[in-house]
Design a protein around this motif. Structure first.
Motif, PDB file in Angstrom:
ATOM      1  N   PRO A  57       0.839  -1.205   0.000  1.00 42.01           N
ATOM      2  CA  PRO A  57       0.000   0.000   0.000  1.00 42.01           C
ATOM      3  C   PRO A  57       0.874   1.256   0.000  1.00 42.01           C
ATOM      4  N   SER A  61      -5.154   2.994   2.263  1.00 40.95           N
ATOM      5  CA  SER A  61      -5.339   1.679   2.869  1.00 40.95           C
ATOM      6  C   SER A  61      -6.354   0.853   2.087  1.00 40.95           C
ATOM      7  N   TYR A  76      -5.306  -6.005   6.715  1.00 50.99           N
ATOM      8  CA  TYR A  76      -5.535  -4.581   6.497  1.00 50.99           C
ATOM      9  C   TYR A  76      -4.185  -3.946   6.183  1.00 50.99           C
ATOM     10  N   ASN A  78      -2.083  -0.685   5.441  1.00 46.58           N
ATOM     11  CA  ASN A  78      -2.249   0.750   5.671  1.00 46.58           C
ATOM     12  C   ASN A  78      -0.949   1.527   5.867  1.00 46.58           C
ATOM     13  N   LYS A  79       0.186   0.900   5.557  1.00 43.76           N
ATOM     14  CA  LYS A  79       1.441   1.650   5.613  1.00 43.76           C
ATOM     15  C   LYS A  79       2.392   1.112   4.551  1.00 43.76           C
ATOM     16  N   SER A  98      -9.424   3.123   0.782  1.00 40.65           N
ATOM     17  CA  SER A  98      -9.596   4.522   1.165  1.00 40.65           C
ATOM     18  C   SER A  98      -9.576   5.357  -0.114  1.00 40.65           C
ATOM     19  N   ALA A 101      -6.143   5.625  -1.713  1.00 47.74           N
ATOM     20  CA  ALA A 101      -5.368   4.380  -1.807  1.00 47.74           C
ATOM     21  C   ALA A 101      -4.655   4.237  -3.150  1.00 47.74           C
TER      22      ALA A 101
END
Length: 121
Positions: A57, A61, A76, A78-79, A98, A101
């Motif tokens: 990602p 996210s 998930y 997200n970083k 998101s 993303a």
């Protein structure tokens, strides 16, 4: 079996460097990124017979659900220091993007329609 790994990351006063190396078997033969996914939409809904994929990602996210013959796992992302490895046989769906993303995908094989598996195990 999917594996979530933390990529080597170096934080310095002039920026952060994250390194992707020696993770996929063989060479990286294909790279693409997914972005601008509308709210509520999903991507993938397939597996591969021989391709390994690394999902990173780069921004924002998303959620990745991977199903194998043995189990279903949810990740998930997200970083940008995260990397989800999906081995051949791992059927996956990507959703809950998101609005900002950007998901980078690195593949061990070139695109080959015959490598795709669509029915969920």
């Amino acid at each position: 079996m999917p594996e979530l790994i933390e990529l080597s990351t170096f934080n310095e006063s002039h920026g952060t460097l994250t390194v992707f190396e020696k993770i996929l078997p063989g060479d990286i033969k294909r790279a693409f990124y997914i972005y601008g996914v509308p709210a509520g939409a999903h991507r993938a809904k397939h597996g591969h017979k021989k391709t390994w994929n690394a999902l990173i990602p780069v921004a924002g996210s998303c959620r990745v659900v991977v199903t194998t013959d043995d189990e279903e796992q949810t990740f998930y992302l997200n970083k940008p220091s995260q990397c989800l490895i999906i081995q051949p046989g791992g059927w996956h769906v990507i959703d809950e993007f998101s609005s900002d993303a950007i998901l980078l995908v690195l593949s061990s094989e070139y695109y080959d329609q015959d490598d795709y598996v669509y029915p969920k195990p």
